[in-house]
Design a protein around this motif. Structure first.
Motif, PDB file in Angstrom:
ATOM      1  N   HIS A  94      11.893  45.263 -53.165  1.00  0.00           N
ATOM      2  CA  HIS A  94      12.425  43.962 -53.586  1.00  0.00           C
ATOM      3  C   HIS A  94      11.807  43.484 -54.909  1.00  0.00           C
ATOM      4  O   HIS A  94      12.514  42.952 -55.776  1.00  0.00           O
ATOM      5  N   HIS A  99      13.269  42.388 -58.713  1.00  0.00           N
ATOM      6  CA  HIS A  99      12.988  41.203 -59.536  1.00  0.00           C
ATOM      7  C   HIS A  99      12.516  41.604 -60.940  1.00  0.00           C
ATOM      8  O   HIS A  99      12.920  41.026 -61.945  1.00  0.00           O
ATOM      9  N   ASP A 150      16.525  35.372 -55.357  1.00  0.00           N
ATOM     10  CA  ASP A 150      16.945  36.586 -54.661  1.00  0.00           C
ATOM     11  C   ASP A 150      18.429  36.864 -54.883  1.00  0.00           C
ATOM     12  O   ASP A 150      19.250  35.950 -54.855  1.00  0.00           O
ATOM     13  N   SER A 162       7.451  34.310 -56.880  1.00  0.00           N
ATOM     14  CA  SER A 162       8.463  33.992 -55.868  1.00  0.00           C
ATOM     15  C   SER A 162       7.810  33.256 -54.714  1.00  0.00           C
ATOM     16  O   SER A 162       6.659  32.838 -54.793  1.00  0.00           O
TER      17      SER A 162
HETATM   18 ZN    ZN Z   1      12.490  37.496 -54.112  1.00  0.00          ZN
END
Ligand code: ZN
Ligand code: KG4
Length: 341
Positions: free
Chosen positions: A111, A115, A300, A136
Motif C-alpha cells: 500500500h 502512495h 487511499d 497517512s
Molecule cells: Zn493510505
C-alpha cells in the motif's frame, strides 16, 4: 498492458484500470465514512463486511467506465498490506480469484509503495531519485527513493502517525471523522498567535518523528479551559501549525542530508493545504522541487495500486495462487523492479 487494481486496506473500497499506453482509464472510490463516523474511528470487522458488499459491483462499474472487457485485462493488482487483515483479505481474495478465472497474473502490492508512486500518475511526474514524505492515518515515513523498489527508510514515527494525531485531536475537540479535513477547516477560523504547541523531536538530530506528546499537550490545553468555538478553532490552528511545522523541518533536513533535489509528498495528510504551502516555501530557496499527486490520489485509492501492479507485472513479477496478506510489512523489504518477492 492493462491492469485492474483493487484497494481494500482500510476504510475505502477502491477499483481502477490502468493502461500502459493510455494511462489511467478509470478509478473510483467508495468511502465507508458513514459506516465508521459514529464510532470516531475505523471498526475493522465492519470495514471488511462493507468491502464484501461494495467491491464486486465497483469492479463492474469501473470496468464499464474504462470500456474494458475481462479479455482486455492482462493482470490484476491488489493491496496485500500493510493494513487491516480482514479488509485486505476481501480485496486479495477477489483479485486472486478473478485472475485465476481470467487466466492472467496477479500481484499483491504494498500500500505504501502505491502512495509513494502515486505522483507518477500525474502529467509531470518526478524523476528518480527523490525523497518521499509518506503521511497517512497509519504511517509517517521519510524515505530515500533511489529507484522503483529501492527504498531506504530515513525516519519514521516512534508512536502515533501524523494522520492518527489529527484524527485523535479532532475526536478530542468533538470534530468529525476523519479528523484531518475537520481540523484544517476549524483552523481557518483560528488565531495562530494565541497558543504555541511544541514541535516534537525537532531540536535534536535525526529524522524520526513522535506525535503522541503533541497529542497530550493538546489534550491538556483542552482540559484547562472551556471549549468555546473560538478556543476550539485556536487549538485546532495551533495543533495544525505544530504538526505541519514538524513535518516541514524534517523534510528540509532529509533533503539536506541526502542532497536530493526532489521531494514527493503522498498519503492522506498530503492533502493538507497548509503543509503544501509551507513545503513550497521551504524548498524554493533550496532550488528543490516538491511533487504531489492530485488530492484524490493523495488519499487511499486504487489507481496507485493499479500503477504499481502495472510496473511490476510488466517486469515479470507475479504471485502464486496463494492468497497472502500482511498487516505489517516494511517498505524496506521490497525488491527492486523485476527482482521478485
Ligand atoms: Zn493510505
Ligand atoms: O492515506 P490515507 O487516505 O489512509 C491511510 O492509509 O491511512 O490517510 C488518511 C489520513 C487520516 O488520518 C486523515 O485525517 C488524514 O489522512 N487527512 C488529513 C487531511 N485529509 C486527510 N490530514 C490533515 N489535513 C488534511 N486535509
Amino acid at each position: 498492458m492493462r491492469v485492474l487494481g483493487i484497494e481494500t486496506s482500510c476504510d475505502d473500497t477502491g477499483v481502477a484500470v490502468y493502461d500502459g499506453g493510455r494511462g489511467l482509464l478509470a478509478h473510483r472510490l467508495y468511502s465507508q465514512i458513514t459506516v465508521h463516523e459514529q464510532y470516531g474511528g475505523v471498526v475493522p470487522e465492519l470495514a471488511a463486511r462493507d468491502h464484501i458488499r461494495k467491491l464486486l459491483p465497483l469492479v463492474r462499474e469501473v470496468m464499464q467506465e474504462a470500456r474494458t472487457e475481462r479479455g482486455d485485462v492482462d493482470g490484476i493488482a491488489y493491496t496485500a498490506g500493510p493494513g487491516l487483515v480482514g479488509a485486505l483479505l476481501v480485496g486479495a481474495s477477489l483479485g486472486r480469484s478473478l485472475a485465476w478465472s481470467w487466466e492472467v497474473p496477479a500481484l499483491g502490492v504494498h500500500h505504501m509503495e502505491g502512495h509513494l508512486l502515486a505522483p507518477m500518475l500525474e502529467p509531470a511526474p518526478p524523476e528518480f531519485p527523490f525523497v518521499a514524505l509518506l503521511v497517512s492515518g497509519g504511517h509517517t515515513l521519510l524515505v530515500d527513493v533511489e529507484d522503483l523498489g529501492r527504498y531506504r527508510i530515513l525516519g519514521e514515527s516512534r508512536d502515533d502517525a501524523v494522520g492518527e494525531a489529527f484524527d485523535k485531536t479532532a475526536k478530542l475537540l468533538g470534530l468529525g471523522y476523519p479528523g484531518g479535513p475537520a481540523i484544517a477547516a476549524a483552523a481557518e477560523e483560528g488565531d495562530a498567535q494565541r497558543f504555541r504547541f511544541p514541535r516534537p523531536m525537532t531540536n535534536r538530530p535525526g529524522l524520526d518523528f513522535s506525535f503522541s506528546g503533541l497529542k497530550t499537550f493538546t489534550r491538556n490545553t483542552v482540559l484547562e479551559r472551556t471549549l468555546d468555538p473560538q478556543t476550539l478553532a485556536d487549538i485546532a490552528c495551533a495543533f495544525q501549525d505544530a504538526a505541519v511545522d514538524t513535518l516541514v523541518i524534517k523534510c528540509r533536513r532529509a533533503l539536506q542530508q541526502t542532497g536530493r533535489g526532489r521531494l514527493v509528498v503522498a498519503g492522506g495528510v498530503g492533502a493538507n493545504q497548509l503543509l503544501r504551502q509551507r513545503l513550497r516555501d521551504m524548498v524554493a530557496p533550496m532550488g528543490a522541487h516538491v511533487f504531489y499527486p492530485r488530492p484524490e490520489l493523495c488519499t487511499d485509492n486504487a489507481a496507485m495500486i493499479a500503477y504499481v501492479g502495472f510496473r511490476r507485472l510488466r517486469a515479470g513479477e507475479c504471485d502464486s495462487l496463494q492468497v497472502k496478506v500482511q498487516a505489517k510489512w516494511s517498505l524496506a523489504t521490497l525488491k527492486p523492479l523485476g527482482g521478485g518477492r
